[in-house]
Design a protein around this motif. Sequence first.
Motif, mmCIF file in Angstrom:
data_model
loop_
_atom_site.group_PDB
_atom_site.id
_atom_site.type_symbol
_atom_site.label_atom_id
_atom_site.label_comp_id
_atom_site.label_asym_id
_atom_site.label_seq_id
_atom_site.Cartn_x
_atom_site.Cartn_y
_atom_site.Cartn_z
ATOM 1 N N LYS A 36 2.683 1.695 -3.347
ATOM 2 C CA LYS A 36 1.819 2.269 -4.392
ATOM 3 C C LYS A 36 1.740 3.786 -4.253
ATOM 4 O O LYS A 36 1.838 4.515 -5.250
ATOM 5 C CB LYS A 36 0.413 1.658 -4.309
ATOM 6 C CG LYS A 36 -0.546 2.210 -5.363
ATOM 7 C CD LYS A 36 -1.961 1.666 -5.183
ATOM 8 C CE LYS A 36 -2.039 0.213 -5.576
ATOM 9 N NZ LYS A 36 -3.457 -0.275 -5.565
ATOM 10 N N CYS A 94 -5.312 4.066 -2.988
ATOM 11 C CA CYS A 94 -4.669 3.418 -1.842
ATOM 12 C C CYS A 94 -5.645 3.295 -0.673
ATOM 13 O O CYS A 94 -6.622 4.037 -0.585
ATOM 14 C CB CYS A 94 -3.446 4.218 -1.388
ATOM 15 S SG CYS A 94 -2.144 4.342 -2.629
ATOM 16 N N ASN A 149 0.818 -1.202 0.000
ATOM 17 C CA ASN A 149 0.000 0.000 0.000
ATOM 18 C C ASN A 149 0.862 1.268 0.000
ATOM 19 O O ASN A 149 0.645 2.207 -0.784
ATOM 20 C CB ASN A 149 -0.901 -0.025 1.245
ATOM 21 C CG ASN A 149 -1.987 1.028 1.232
ATOM 22 O OD1 ASN A 149 -2.575 1.335 0.196
ATOM 23 N ND2 ASN A 149 -2.269 1.591 2.388
#
Length: 274
Positions: free
Chosen positions: A218, A241, A215
């Motif tokens: 990203k 996200c 996460n």
Amino acid sequence: MSNAKVHPSSILSPEVELADDVEIGPYCLIQGKVKIGKGTFVEGHVTLGSRHGILEIGENCHFAPGAVIGGPPQDVSYKGEPTKLVIGNNNNFREFATVNIGTPKGGGVTKIGNNGLFMAYTHIGHDCQIADNVVIVNGVHLGGHCEIADNVTIGGVSALNQFTKVGRGAFIAGSSIVNKDILPFCRAQGNYATIRATNKIGLSRKGFPREEVANVHKAIRIIIMGSHTVEEGITRIKEECVMSPNIEYFIDFIRSSKRGIAVDRSPKGWQDDD
């Protein structure tokens, strides 16, 4: 009454306060308003405090020979004001480390948290704010007013310009020169240093679940890659996200940056291959 152990060759000002179990080795100079918490060990040839400043040291700290801690700021505007250096617990300052007190124009306090390791010949300038679990390797120099968040590691012989910020969980490779803010959870390197990758190994070692590492990764890629503006990148992060506390902190860090983020958007700038 304190049962501190002080070598007879050391010189202490009358204002110095020593808690129980403090040990002061030979040929130390402790001057001015200095308070040292219990269990702290000061080896030989250490200088603590100054004529005008205030130095507060927590518990179970260690100061290796040659360390000079709590000296006056290296700032021409300083005129002997009673500014401070506040050091938390369980910190280790190795040989010839130097840390200066604050300046009135910078808030008046240099602050170091808990569980830090400051290796030989490191320098922490006036008004720096160092959080917990920070490792600063040999020969690193921090200009005044730098902010270093929790769980940061800075590689040897690096230098940070004054007022730069390093976000939580970041890693800066050795021999880097930092003139802009380093994003949280990243690896940075270079002269001038830019974000190179997500600090995946460091995050995993700190207990981040695999899903949260992905996460965070990203979010970092969204900011680093492409030609969008920062605000457009933040919008994408919110859309793509999971809004965890780490992502919220990441966004807040970007929005609070005053020097700008250390980003290289060329193809060579990013080292991750996923």
